[in-house]
Scaffold this motif. Sequence first.
Motif, mmCIF file in Angstrom:
data_model
loop_
_atom_site.group_PDB
_atom_site.id
_atom_site.type_symbol
_atom_site.label_atom_id
_atom_site.label_comp_id
_atom_site.label_asym_id
_atom_site.label_seq_id
_atom_site.Cartn_x
_atom_site.Cartn_y
_atom_site.Cartn_z
ATOM 1 N N VAL A 142 0.885 -1.151 0.000
ATOM 2 C CA VAL A 142 0.000 0.000 0.000
ATOM 3 C C VAL A 142 0.931 1.212 0.000
ATOM 4 N N VAL A 143 0.745 2.133 -0.925
ATOM 5 C CA VAL A 143 1.659 3.260 -1.079
ATOM 6 C C VAL A 143 0.997 4.557 -0.651
ATOM 7 N N VAL A 144 1.720 5.317 0.172
ATOM 8 C CA VAL A 144 1.308 6.668 0.534
ATOM 9 C C VAL A 144 2.387 7.620 0.014
ATOM 10 N N GLU A 145 1.978 8.849 -0.257
ATOM 11 C CA GLU A 145 2.889 9.806 -0.865
ATOM 12 C C GLU A 145 3.022 11.064 -0.024
ATOM 13 N N ALA A 146 4.233 11.618 -0.028
ATOM 14 C CA ALA A 146 4.504 12.905 0.604
ATOM 15 C C ALA A 146 5.232 13.764 -0.430
ATOM 16 N N ALA A 147 4.797 15.011 -0.565
ATOM 17 C CA ALA A 147 5.361 15.898 -1.581
ATOM 18 C C ALA A 147 6.597 16.656 -1.112
ATOM 19 N N ASP A 148 6.915 16.542 0.174
ATOM 20 C CA ASP A 148 8.130 17.181 0.690
ATOM 21 C C ASP A 148 8.509 16.544 2.020
ATOM 22 N N GLY A 149 9.671 16.933 2.523
ATOM 23 C CA GLY A 149 10.170 16.333 3.746
ATOM 24 C C GLY A 149 9.319 16.604 4.970
ATOM 25 N N LEU A 150 8.773 17.808 5.063
ATOM 26 C CA LEU A 150 7.940 18.142 6.227
ATOM 27 C C LEU A 150 6.650 17.329 6.242
ATOM 28 N N GLN A 151 6.053 17.154 5.073
ATOM 29 C CA GLN A 151 4.839 16.338 4.988
ATOM 30 C C GLN A 151 5.163 14.887 5.342
ATOM 31 N N ALA A 152 6.287 14.386 4.846
ATOM 32 C CA ALA A 152 6.698 13.019 5.168
ATOM 33 C C ALA A 152 6.918 12.853 6.671
ATOM 34 N N GLN A 153 7.574 13.832 7.283
ATOM 35 C CA GLN A 153 7.820 13.779 8.722
ATOM 36 C C GLN A 153 6.507 13.708 9.495
ATOM 37 N N MET B 35 3.558 12.738 8.421
ATOM 38 C CA MET B 35 2.868 11.474 8.146
ATOM 39 C C MET B 35 3.516 10.315 8.902
ATOM 40 N N CYS B 36 4.841 10.303 8.977
ATOM 41 C CA CYS B 36 5.546 9.244 9.718
ATOM 42 C C CYS B 36 5.260 9.336 11.208
ATOM 43 N N ALA B 37 5.200 10.547 11.737
ATOM 44 C CA ALA B 37 4.907 10.722 13.162
ATOM 45 C C ALA B 37 3.506 10.215 13.479
ATOM 46 N N ASP B 38 2.584 10.336 12.515
ATOM 47 C CA ASP B 38 1.202 9.909 12.707
ATOM 48 C C ASP B 38 1.033 8.400 12.507
ATOM 49 N N ASN B 39 1.678 7.853 11.476
ATOM 50 C CA ASN B 39 1.534 6.436 11.155
ATOM 51 C C ASN B 39 2.787 5.970 10.406
ATOM 52 N N MET B 40 3.711 5.357 11.135
ATOM 53 C CA MET B 40 4.999 4.962 10.560
ATOM 54 C C MET B 40 4.811 3.864 9.514
ATOM 55 N N PRO B 41 5.316 4.080 8.300
ATOM 56 C CA PRO B 41 5.248 3.020 7.285
ATOM 57 C C PRO B 41 6.299 1.946 7.566
ATOM 58 N N ASP B 42 6.268 0.889 6.764
ATOM 59 C CA ASP B 42 7.276 -0.173 6.871
ATOM 60 C C ASP B 42 8.560 0.209 6.137
ATOM 61 N N GLY B 43 8.398 1.012 5.088
ATOM 62 C CA GLY B 43 9.536 1.448 4.305
ATOM 63 C C GLY B 43 9.280 2.817 3.715
ATOM 64 N N ILE B 44 10.374 3.497 3.324
ATOM 65 C CA ILE B 44 10.234 4.835 2.767
ATOM 66 C C ILE B 44 11.342 5.076 1.743
ATOM 67 N N LEU B 45 10.963 5.677 0.633
ATOM 68 C CA LEU B 45 11.897 6.118 -0.392
ATOM 69 C C LEU B 45 11.991 7.634 -0.261
ATOM 70 N N ILE B 46 13.179 8.134 0.041
ATOM 71 C CA ILE B 46 13.356 9.553 0.339
ATOM 72 C C ILE B 46 14.239 10.204 -0.709
ATOM 73 N N ASP B 47 13.689 11.218 -1.373
ATOM 74 C CA ASP B 47 14.445 12.001 -2.343
ATOM 75 C C ASP B 47 15.422 12.913 -1.608
ATOM 76 N N TRP B 48 16.575 13.096 -2.191
ATOM 77 C CA TRP B 48 17.601 13.955 -1.594
ATOM 78 C C TRP B 48 17.149 15.413 -1.562
ATOM 79 N N ASP B 49 16.697 15.948 -2.668
ATOM 80 C CA ASP B 49 16.446 17.383 -2.803
ATOM 81 C C ASP B 49 14.947 17.675 -2.761
ATOM 82 N N MET B 50 14.460 18.076 -1.584
ATOM 83 C CA MET B 50 13.044 18.422 -1.415
ATOM 84 C C MET B 50 12.938 19.743 -0.673
ATOM 85 N N PRO B 51 11.857 20.464 -0.914
ATOM 86 C CA PRO B 51 11.658 21.720 -0.183
ATOM 87 C C PRO B 51 11.264 21.463 1.274
#
Length: 128
Positions: A27-38, A40-56
């Motif tokens: 099941v895939v969830v998406e975050a458009a930037d690092g703050l959104q990912a943070q 979302m992870c604080a709310d519901n930690m996924p099993d894995g994450i692909l993190i782009d180097w350069d995000m706003p």
Amino acid sequence: MKIFMIADDSPVIRKVAKRIIEDLGFVVVEAADGLQAQAMCADNMPDGILIDWDMPGMDGLELVQWLGAYPKADKLKILFCTSEVNVPLLTRAKRAGAGGFLLKPFNRQMIAKKFGEVGLLEEPPVAA
């Protein structure tokens, strides 16, 4: 079913990666930037994450560092994604908790191989 997050500011990269990763059974969830990912992870930690180097907002390295220090992320499988080989950056990401690296552009075979290497796939994927 395992949850996987894609944290990348490119909608095209998220769309391509999402299609591939869903085909691998996640099941895939998406975050458009690092703050959104943070958040979302604080709310519901996924099993894995692909993190782009350069995000706003919060770049990929900052997110990896935050996740590395966050107690609820102790079992999280982190893949750091970049479009160039930058050894000092990759070394810092590895030290911060990245379990693997994925270079853009990527394809299904590359993602499946990395997922296997970090323990996200229990059995090798069938060739498509």
